[in-house]
Design a protein around this motif. Structure first.
Motif: not given
Length: 100
Positions: A47, A44, A50
């Motif tokens: 992600s 998580k 990013e």
């Protein structure tokens, strides 16, 4: 022979070992669960990082494009430094919300 001191001691040792193995088995099971939770948390976080990593990449590219223009280059490098410091602080604090 079942009531001999040697048999009693052996039975006591077996019971102790059984408790020890049960405790170890519970600890191993808990560790497996913890690894899954840690993996999910990391996935998580990666992600959510990013967008920040893409912003850093773009800022680096812009700084390289204005390399020959002194004032713009210094400004770009200053902004890149600010962004990298903010990223580092958030990374070590483990604060990567979905929005930047």
């Amino acid at each position: 022979m079942q009531n001999s001191p040697k048999a009693k001691k052996a039975a006591k040792t077996r019971a102790k070992n059984k408790r020890f193995r049960a405790t170890k088995a519970k600890a191993r099971l808990a560790a497996k669960i913890d690894h899954a939770a840690i993996d999910a948390k990391r996935a998580k976080a990666y992600s959510e990082m990013e967008n920040s990593v893409c912003d850093l990449s773009r800022a680096t590219t812009l700084a390289m494009e204005v390399f020959d223009k002194d004032e713009l280059f210094l400004f770009a490098v200053g902004q890149l430094d600010f962004m990298v410091q903010r990223f580092k602080d958030r990374y070590y604090a483990e604060e990567f919300p979905g929005e930047n």
